[in-house]
Design a protein around this motif. Structure first.
Motif, PDB file in Angstrom:
ATOM      1  N   ASP A  85       0.838  -1.191   0.000  1.00 24.05           N
ATOM      2  CA  ASP A  85       0.000   0.000   0.000  1.00 24.05           C
ATOM      3  C   ASP A  85       0.872   1.239   0.000  1.00 24.05           C
ATOM      4  O   ASP A  85       1.909   1.272   0.670  1.00 24.05           O
ATOM      5  CB  ASP A  85      -0.910   0.046   1.249  1.00 24.05           C
ATOM      6  CG  ASP A  85      -2.289  -0.536   0.983  1.00 24.05           C
ATOM      7  OD1 ASP A  85      -2.860  -0.223  -0.071  1.00 24.05           O
ATOM      8  OD2 ASP A  85      -2.776  -1.313   1.817  1.00 24.05           O
ATOM      9  N   GLY A 108      -1.330  -0.164   8.304  1.00 22.58           N
ATOM     10  CA  GLY A 108      -2.101  -0.533   7.117  1.00 22.58           C
ATOM     11  C   GLY A 108      -1.630  -1.842   6.520  1.00 22.58           C
ATOM     12  O   GLY A 108      -2.439  -2.705   6.158  1.00 22.58           O
ATOM     13  N   ASP A 122      -3.419  -5.454   6.448  1.00 18.39           N
ATOM     14  CA  ASP A 122      -3.737  -6.155   5.203  1.00 18.39           C
ATOM     15  C   ASP A 122      -3.265  -7.599   5.251  1.00 18.39           C
ATOM     16  O   ASP A 122      -3.895  -8.495   4.680  1.00 18.39           O
ATOM     17  CB  ASP A 122      -3.108  -5.438   4.001  1.00 18.39           C
ATOM     18  CG  ASP A 122      -4.041  -4.384   3.426  1.00 18.39           C
ATOM     19  OD1 ASP A 122      -5.226  -4.357   3.807  1.00 18.39           O
ATOM     20  OD2 ASP A 122      -3.591  -3.594   2.589  1.00 18.39           O
ATOM     21  N   ASP A 172     -10.093  -4.912   6.454  1.00 16.89           N
ATOM     22  CA  ASP A 172      -9.849  -3.663   7.172  1.00 16.89           C
ATOM     23  C   ASP A 172     -10.668  -2.571   6.498  1.00 16.89           C
ATOM     24  O   ASP A 172     -10.837  -2.545   5.276  1.00 16.89           O
ATOM     25  CB  ASP A 172      -8.362  -3.333   7.246  1.00 16.89           C
ATOM     26  CG  ASP A 172      -7.675  -3.344   5.908  1.00 16.89           C
ATOM     27  OD1 ASP A 172      -8.206  -3.937   4.951  1.00 16.89           O
ATOM     28  OD2 ASP A 172      -6.599  -2.738   5.798  1.00 16.89           O
ATOM     29  N   ASP A 191      -6.857  -8.584  -0.841  1.00 15.47           N
ATOM     30  CA  ASP A 191      -5.872  -7.515  -0.937  1.00 15.47           C
ATOM     31  C   ASP A 191      -4.502  -7.997  -0.452  1.00 15.47           C
ATOM     32  O   ASP A 191      -3.716  -7.257   0.107  1.00 15.47           O
ATOM     33  CB  ASP A 191      -6.362  -6.316  -0.107  1.00 15.47           C
ATOM     34  CG  ASP A 191      -5.502  -5.074  -0.353  1.00 15.47           C
ATOM     35  OD1 ASP A 191      -4.781  -5.064  -1.364  1.00 15.47           O
ATOM     36  OD2 ASP A 191      -5.555  -4.151   0.469  1.00 15.47           O
TER      37      ASP A 191
END
Ligand code: SF4
Ligand code: SF4
Ligand SMILES: [Mg+2]
Ligand SMILES: [Mg+2]
Ligand SMILES: [Mg+2]
Ligand SMILES: [Mg+2]
Ligand SMILES: [Mg+2]
Ligand SMILES: [Mg+2]
Ligand SMILES: [Mg+2]
Ligand SMILES: [Mg+2]
Ligand SMILES: [Mg+2]
Ligand SMILES: [Mg+2]
Lengths: 340, 378, 95, 340, 378, 95
Positions: A59, A80, A84, A223, D38
């Motif tokens: 990300d 983040g 993930d 998330d 993801d």
């Protein structure tokens, strides 16, 4: 202390001594990557168990402002990517961190961001093992962009995914919604709002581990970042091919977040979170999952918000607190502040 | 939230719904032959769908979604003119977020921004004023959009700019008024409305009497309503009661906010800064006499139309309405959004064809987003 | 149209420009109070106003609000009584 | 074809349908990542051999212009990370790709960049398995930034590193130097130069494999990116604690590159390359390594340029074509065009 | 490269080096008692180190590195003034890349750019002119820096701007001249120079006769030299030969480029646009009479000093030389860079203290970067 | 100081502004030729000039260049001969 500048100049990106000094003093001395090469070399032992899989995610983080109540870009860059990995059922192991830095950025700010990252990585039990820095001219980027990638290991037999959600599964979130999004709206300053809200930004690897232990048949987790809860539920509904039904009453929301949304005409269901997940578990394991969440500091505000249903496949519907019902669709683009 | 949450009480709603059902039954309203009540205001449309009132209410009551969304009725030519101004070198074009996605003939403000225009979303005209103070070498234009509710804010901003002697601030005025299009609707031979829910926040400024003609000349009831769900239900009940009793009056359900005669300061500011245009174009409804405001000559220095020679002050381009758009029929209650042949096909919130799909206040967008009509169309 | 929400005036921030701080559920924003200012601005502190695009447009009449709420309460209670009676009838009828 | 815009708007980054359409149509339909989550979930079998190590690296790419003779930002984003894996002796396996996109970027340009990446990844034998997109406002970044991370496997027993270089080891480069740097200087347009030079941008995983096979005791390799050959050699000299001696005569240089440098007062030793490496091998394996390089399309212009020496540890010295000798130091910052 | 590579022939170099050794021996030059030859020009210093000539040449010949680098001799106050101009709103400040890293009292242009000033590197004053054409609402300032070689280019650019009637282009003039500091050096009682290598590209503009006074009044030989390594060696040989023969003349080794009387068009442009300042400050050397140029009053509209009221046209700030800096001694040949107590300690290319460490033409920087003196110092 | 390099004029690009294209090792840049323009600009094509900061400052005198090169060549050859002789002597002396 070869780095005497107060601000980053283009010289710090030029491949010479100034760059070496920046990298050594600001980054590698804090992250302590293994070895001197431009690649981390890591023992693959954690991956050697037959049937174990490697999880890999990335990300880019581009938040404005770079520092905000409850965190900074470095913290969300670690959280983040850890999240993930975690929501896919992986145990996060290693992160990479690539920085794009605007000429003129204060070096003290960089140091603070890096310190947050190191602290957050340690807390999350991951290591930042490799990285990169680029410097772009003024106007070439907005301060600092951080891109993290993460590698983790998925235990043999573990298989979480939206497609595995079945009607009857219960949806649980780990806390109040929209704090991060509302914090950033306020912190940006252009709407001239102020409040005491803080970002919910947090690494949830440990929490996910505890939940999976409590609810070993957990189906899927997401998330609730860009697009918020609404987008995550829509994605799950579409991939699972079933409906999702939630109850407005059940959604944990902070009054300040509701207030921010009322002022700007926004819907908190679409606000971004950086420390919130939704997880779908079989009904029989729901209470155990909820209890495991609540036992965890990042899950104290956890709540069951709804469930997967056989009806309206691909769609999310919400029973309003008022007694009605409405579709909770995906947005077209970003939510924009409204006057009408 | 004080003065808000109290008006979302499900128990009160139950009482209101039962009472509505009773009165509706009394006047013989059925699914086949419903009472048609127009909520003029897009804010009310939004509340109806957000709280699911359309599904809770007695089947003999049918909401007709009115033209009261300033974003929806903004004609495409007007968006083009915004972009024309925004793309001038040196201009900072400021706007409420609502207007960003409204399509012009070629592009929206969002797309113009992507193409390089300096377009910024603000929460208030005051923020635009502040930008003008901080950027003395730039020309800051505020996109003045909205009904009587919003008009005072731009009028006060212009007065303030004049007091400060700012020379780099102007307003692109698109303020419109509610009573005129209602009159136009009432004059429409296809009109089949039995009563109106009046926009509460408009009346907070203009009071309730500008609607007197509706009762007096057309014999229709109108109840000025608040925006919380019980406000709306209570107003529906008040309209039904008038119908049942054969009355046609202008009533005020929203007295906690709406003074009978409106707000003096606001009205004075409007009168000082603005005058009526002979006529103004509404998307889906066409030109309506005296339905728009323009900046008076003594504030011409703050009039972006004059400053940049666009719009009514320049060459106006006639823009044809998009073909196949049934917005006019929907806004006059002749058609439901789902009956429009474009609904969900040529026309979606991603790529709106007609006005009513543009903002989430638009009837078609609300049907699409909240109404569940989508599944059928897709 | 015309999103407006009730906020409480908590401070005067700029007498000359008629600016005050309004608060909605703990969120604050400076608003212009020209439309609601009669007499000294101090008098506004503690009052509730309807806020629209950064302007306090109208003071909220707490009595009127209370009246409306009372009507609602009555209706709600009446309906509850009716429903209880209906439920009682049904129980008696052995449904 | 839900994506009808010609340019990226902020809506494409908002977490809603516009973003989903952009990601599906422009990115995932081309990269074909495994699965819908993801995070990529990858078989760890390649890493299971006892003693095998996992290599992990990252780089952000910020080149202006985005497209230039011989490549585009997508190509260097793949090549750069493949090469960072390869020079460490790893076999590149998987890449992640994170895009930061400026509002207003042409979607057709994005499609071209993505196509290049897919093509280059295929040629390099790696898969782009996960990714991310962010959209920033106009002026928030310069067009498109791409950050790639790479995961590879290092065979058991393989251990390449600058610290392993010993006096006597021979330094080989795989082709003419500075083409990429000179191309970018010209392509940027602000110096109003024109030439026919093309970037050397190339993935060197296969070439590195061939060289290691030919010279199994290869000590260390470096890709000659920012800072060029000079910086790479200085790094190696410092980490190895020995000197490096090169000969100006031996450096392969294209006349146009020399010309560009003469006009601007630059030194080609510091120009960036995106498809060039230097490798140090024991003298006994030098000819084999050179031959292996030459046999490879990306090594046709390979040349022995010097060697590691016991003298002047930590320093790089060059015998000039003229017969003199000089230090080749690291630069302080970037090379700037000079008039004097 | 034609007209360049031919002059890098190692075989010719061997001949030259042998001949130099022969003549040096003939005049009794030794390591202990060397002939001191000053290469005035930083470009020559650069060539000497780039090709390693200092190590190849007979030990009886010692190069003294002169003040001929316009970047090195730029005083800190002048850099401050650049930044003062560059930081004015609306200004695009254009400069050759060389000047970017020169420290002022607080920061360099590179740091000012990082702090937000719009500073752009250009290759040519023509590029600055083009920027002015393309940015009519901005003020484009070109940092005119350099000796006689570069002066014609800014003069021609100003003439062109005047012809085009550009009103947003100006030059911050820091042009300086070579003969005056040489005279200052020759007047220095510590001076111990035996001859000079003259800057070939300066003479391409001004010819060789402006140096006549060196031979005539001071009895020292000067050979105008090209920049390729054999050019330099041949010029050294020519100086040595004059010394050996007891001559002191101004000779031209670089006749392929340097016309005896210079370039008429260039000289005319300089004369039209510039006039001498009474005096100009040199970093490390102080104020030198008549050593700088300024823009003539009839081109005042293009004079950034006038336009912005800075520098000699405004309040000049006296800036003390940095303490412990031995640049003056190095430039006058009294000291070698490595003998400066700051060399490699307080003064490095990363953080230059004195002028000669600033640009890669500076003697100290060249010693540091190419010379191998660093290892000892570090 | 004063970086200058030889480039060949390959085209006239703007008569009015005295601009021409110069080429150095295959790299082209537009330069101003005011300082070297005598007579029609066409005459410059093919000529070599010393280029500095975008200006052709001086035409290169090919005869003078040849003369300098000849001197260099003579010196180089003389030295080579000397070295060969020295080597011969050394060989003869059995070194
Ligand atoms: S679906 Fe579109 S075209 Fe049809 S009425 Fe609604 S907005 Fe107008
Ligand atoms: S080392 Fe620094 S202070 Fe000393 S003479 Fe050289 S430039 Fe000046
Ligand atoms: Mg990710
Ligand atoms: Mg993520
Ligand atoms: Mg995620
Ligand atoms: Mg890197
Ligand atoms: Mg920016
Ligand atoms: Mg890397
Ligand atoms: Mg790399
Ligand atoms: Mg590398
Ligand atoms: Mg992502
Ligand atoms: Mg930019």
């Amino acid at each position: 202390m070869a780095l005497r500048d107060e601000r980053v100049t283009l010289a710090h990106g030029g491949g010479g001594k100034a760059m070496r000094d920046l990298i050594e003093e600001v980054f590698t001395s804090v992250f302590n990557p293994p070895g001197m090469e431009d690649q981390a070399r890591l023992s693959a032992a954690a991956l050697a168990e037959p049937g174990a899989r490697l999880a890999f995610t990335t990300d880019s983080f581009v938040v404005t402002p770079l520092e905000f109540p409850g965190g900074d870009i470095g913290k969300i860059a670690v959280c983040g990517t850890v999240n993930d990995l975690a929501v896919g059922g992986a145990r996060p192991l290693w992160l990479s961190a690539a920085f794009i830095i605007e000429e003129g950025t204060e070096i003290a700010l960089l140091r603070r961001i890096v310190a947050t990252m190191a602290r957050e990585a340690e807390a999350a039990g991951v290591r930042i093992v490799t990285g990169d820095t680029k410097v772009v001219g003024r106007g070439g980027c907005d301060g600092v962009f951080v891109t993290t990638s993460g590698v983790g290991v998925i235990a043999p037999g573990r298989d979480m995914g939206a497609a595995r959600v079945r009607p009857g599964d219960v949806a649980i979130v780990n806390g109040v919604l929209g704090d991060h999004g509302a914090t950033i709206l306020v912190a940006r300053g252009d709407l001239a709002l102020s409040s005491e809200i803080e970002s919910d930004c947090a690494s949830l690897g440990h929490l996910m581990g505890a939940v999976i232990e409590a609810a070993p048949d957990a189906r899927a987790a997401r998330d609730l970042t860009r697009g918020g809860l609404a987008s995550a539920l829509n994605e799950i509904a579409q991939e699972a091919g079933c409906g999702v039904a939630i109850a407005e009453d059940a959604l944990p929301l902070r009054p300040e977040v509701v207030g921010t949304c009322e002022i700007l005409g926004l819907d908190p269901l679409y606000l971004a979170n950086e420390g919130r997940i939704v997880i779908f578990v079989p009904e029989a394991q729901a209470e155990a999952a909820l209890a495991a969440m609540k036992a965890h500091p990042e899950g104290a505000g956890a709540a069951i918000i709804g469930k997967a249903v056989a009806e309206h496949p691909g769609q999310v519907r919400m029973k309003t607190a008022f007694g009605g019902s409405r579709i909770v669709d995906m947005l077209v683009g970003e939510q924009l502040p409204r006057i009408c | 939230m004080k003065f808000a949450s109290e008006f979302r009480d499900p128990k009160a709603a139950k009482g209101l719904l039962a009472e509505i059902a009773r009165v509706a039954g009394q006047i013989g309203a059925t699914r086949e032959k419903p009472v048609h009540i127009m909520e003029i205001c897009g804010g009310h449309t939004h509340s109806i769908f957000r709280y699911g009132l359309d599904k809770l209410i007695h089947e003999g009551v049918e909401f007709i979604h009115g033209p009261g969304c300033p974003v929806c009725v903004l004609p495409r030519a007007r968006v083009d003119e915004c972009i024309q101004i925004a793309e001038k070198p040196g201009v900072i074009f400021t706007t409420f977020g609502d207007a960003m996605r409204v399509p012009g003939t070629k592009k929206s403000l969002l797309q113009a921004k992507a193409d390089g225009a300096d377009i910024r979303m603000v929460y208030s005209p005051l923020d635009a004023l502040e930008l003008a103070r901080r950027n003395p070498t730039r020309e800051v234009v505020f996109f003045g959009l909205g009904f009587e509710t919003t008009t005072p804010s731009t009028a006060l901003a212009i007065q303030q700019a004049a007091r400060e002697g700012l020379t780099n601030f102007s307003v692109f005025c698109n303020h419109i008024t509610v009573p005129e299009p209602i009159k136009a609707l009432l004059d429409d031979p296809h009109m089949c409305l039995d009563g109106f829910i009046g926009p509460g926040h408009v009346s907070m400024v203009i009071g309730i009497h500008p609607y007197d003609f509706i009762a007096r000349d057309y014999g229709k009831p109108l109840v000025v309503a608040g925006f919380e769900p019980t406000d709306l239900l209570q107003s529906v009940l008040m309209v039904l009661t008038q119908v049942a009793e054969g009355r046609a009056e202008i009533e005020n359900q929203y007295a906690r906010v709406v003074p009978e005669h409106g707000n003096k300061v606001s009205l004075a500011a409007i009168a000082d800064v603005y005058e009526r245009r002979p006529s103004f174009e509404w998307r889906g409804l066409g030109e309506i006499d005296a339905s728009g405001l323009r900046i008076r000559p003594h504030y011409a220095a703050f009039d972006a139309e004059e400053k940049f020679g666009v719009g009514y002050a320049g060459m106006r381009t006639e823009v044809e309405e998009v073909e196949g758009c049934a917005c006019g029929a929907v806004m006059t209650g002749r058609m439901k959004p789902v009956q429009c042949p474009q609904f969900g096909k040529g026309c979606t919130p991603e790529m709106p064809l007609g006005a009513l799909m543009v903002s989430s206040e638009g009837a078609c967008a609300a049907y699409w987003q909240y109404g569940g009509a989508r599944a059928a169309a897709e | 149209m015309c999103l407006g929400i009730p906020g409480q005036i908590v401070a005067i921030t700029d007498e000359a420009r008629l600016m005050a701080m309004a608060q909605v559920s703990g969120v604050r924003r400076e608003v212009n109070v020209a439309c609601v200012a009669e007499g000294p601005l101090e008098g506004l502190i503690g009052q509730w106003a309807l806020i629209h695009v950064g302007f306090a447009m109208s003071l909220i009449d707490e009595d009127e609000a209370a009246k409306t709420l009372e009507t609602l309460r009555d209706l709600g209670e009446a309906q509850e009584t009716l429903e209880q009676m209906a439920a009682g009838d049904a129980a008696l009828a052995g449904e």
